[in-house]
Write an enzyme that holds these catalytic residues in place. Structure first.
Site, PDB file in Angstrom:
ATOM      1  N   ASP A  66       0.822  -1.209   0.000  1.00  0.00           N
ATOM      2  CA  ASP A  66       0.000   0.000   0.000  1.00  0.00           C
ATOM      3  C   ASP A  66       0.861   1.267   0.000  1.00  0.00           C
ATOM      4  OD1 ASP A  66       0.814   0.541   2.627  1.00  0.00           O
ATOM      5  OD2 ASP A  66      -0.925  -0.447   3.491  1.00  0.00           O
ATOM      6  N   LEU A  67       0.177   2.381   0.052  1.00  0.00           N
ATOM      7  CA  LEU A  67       0.821   3.681  -0.056  1.00  0.00           C
ATOM      8  C   LEU A  67       1.775   3.928   1.119  1.00  0.00           C
ATOM      9  CD1 LEU A  67       0.693   5.884  -2.065  1.00  0.00           C
ATOM     10  CD2 LEU A  67      -1.349   6.787  -0.984  1.00  0.00           C
TER      11      LEU A  67
END
Lengths: 144, 144, 144, 144
Positions: D21-22
């Site tokens: 994820d980010l």
């Protein structure tokens, strides 16, 4: 004078955190998921929900082709408005077109899926049932 | 006389075709995705959108625990109403509870996620910021 | 006499239970995930792992197009052998081709991804770095 | 003198780009996917592949509970070694335990899934078939 173009079917998706990759953009394959979710909601809206089609088991609509073009990224916090329209309505297959807009209304990506009508019993292509054909027709894109 | 219990936060999801497995049920791991999507929409609703938290980079809220109990399956064509409530609000961590109801209102599953407040610079747990604490509080489950 | 064609890069995936839909087939969007996983392992094998590219932040390789054709379904219990080859090597972009074979060796699907080299600082297309170009070249498909 | 503990079943996964994820970490829900993939490969290895169980349709093994604890993140470029062991073998249910190690051998996360044996015809819990029970037993964790 031309008739006004048919309006596309709309569906809105808020980008989930987990769909955004390390580069800060929605991972390309998720656009196909979003397209299919829009297709499902569209099919329900026009009276042909996928669960009903599966249960009746008379015909199926497998995908034989899918493609997407990516113009500008969708990012975390974005909402995308997806416009679905009918690109082509053949004898035994049809193509759906998806335009993904960003929160600013600008196109972010487009996608296309091609579905073939399959006779479940015979296991081979068949004519798209008339009732489905009539339901798809109003979404034909008249001004591409 | 007791005060009325706090109402949970609501989010509704239509089960996508691709989330249903060969056994006809939503695959168990997807409930965690649905829970997190509900959490994201909740955080935005209470003024703490995840993209803002990430951008400010003062604190983070990583998950340290997640669990779910599955009672009855969700199936294709189903819509689930997810009720999010605050189960526990500690000094530096909090737990969220998720109840998944089916179209008939009956519980299908429950889930829980535990989040720790992390000072991004120091890389270690910190007190939950007061503004976030105040925003979470009204969703405390008073009648479990 | 022609030189022998370059061999493609191989990667094998066992179909996970959750990727098979209610119709008993791998959901179409997962082929794009499999393609990208093959691309990642390929890039690592030729000395350009994606995590390194991201960390160096000199250039990026965003996808601008993806497509797939579906011939026969992959099912639960199947293993697919994915053959990656270089379809086109342009000045600032390249196309990868993926052939998915079933356990019987027969083609199940094909896919293609188009990647553009992007100068991260300037935010616009740039020439594919020579070292990457040289690493890609041996996988050029000579006999399509 | 105690007998040596049973060795766990091993499965190795390279973290795909899209699962990160980010925040640079594998999104928590993916650990449940990895656990289930390990479970599938394990079940095949001990002679009870899920596709066979589904086809025979005598009994099913739905999950009734799943949980995970996250200690340290898995990141892009990481490989995780997953050790599956049998945590509990009851009359009609069993629990599997998963330990996720990083490339350095250190634990990153643990997970647990609880499966109930279900008589498909009667639609209610049944005794775990003897052949499956015997196949699970050697993976019992003797030293937790």
């Amino acid at each position: 004078m031309n008739p006004p173009p048919n309006p596309p079917f709309h569906h809105r998706i808020s980008i989930p955190f987990q769909d955004v990759d390390l580069a800060g953009m929605v991972f390309f394959a998720h656009f196909f998921r979003y397209a299919h979710e829009t297709y499902e909601i569209f099919m329900t809206a026009i009276g042909h929900p996928l669960d009903g089609i599966l249960r009746e088991a008379v015909f199926a609509l497998p995908l034989v082709h899918a493609e997407a073009d990516y113009k500008k990224p969708l990012r975390l916090g974005d909402t995308t408005l997806i416009e679905l329209s009918l690109k082509r309505l053949g004898e035994s297959s049809f193509s759906l077109h998806y335009l993904f807009r960003g929160g600013d209304g600008e196109p972010r990506a487009t996608a296309e899926t091609v579905h073939v009508a399959l006779d479940v019993e015979l296991g081979r292509p068949c004519a798209i049932p008339a009732r489905l054909r009539d339901a798809l027709k109003p979404y034909e894109k008249t001004n591409i």
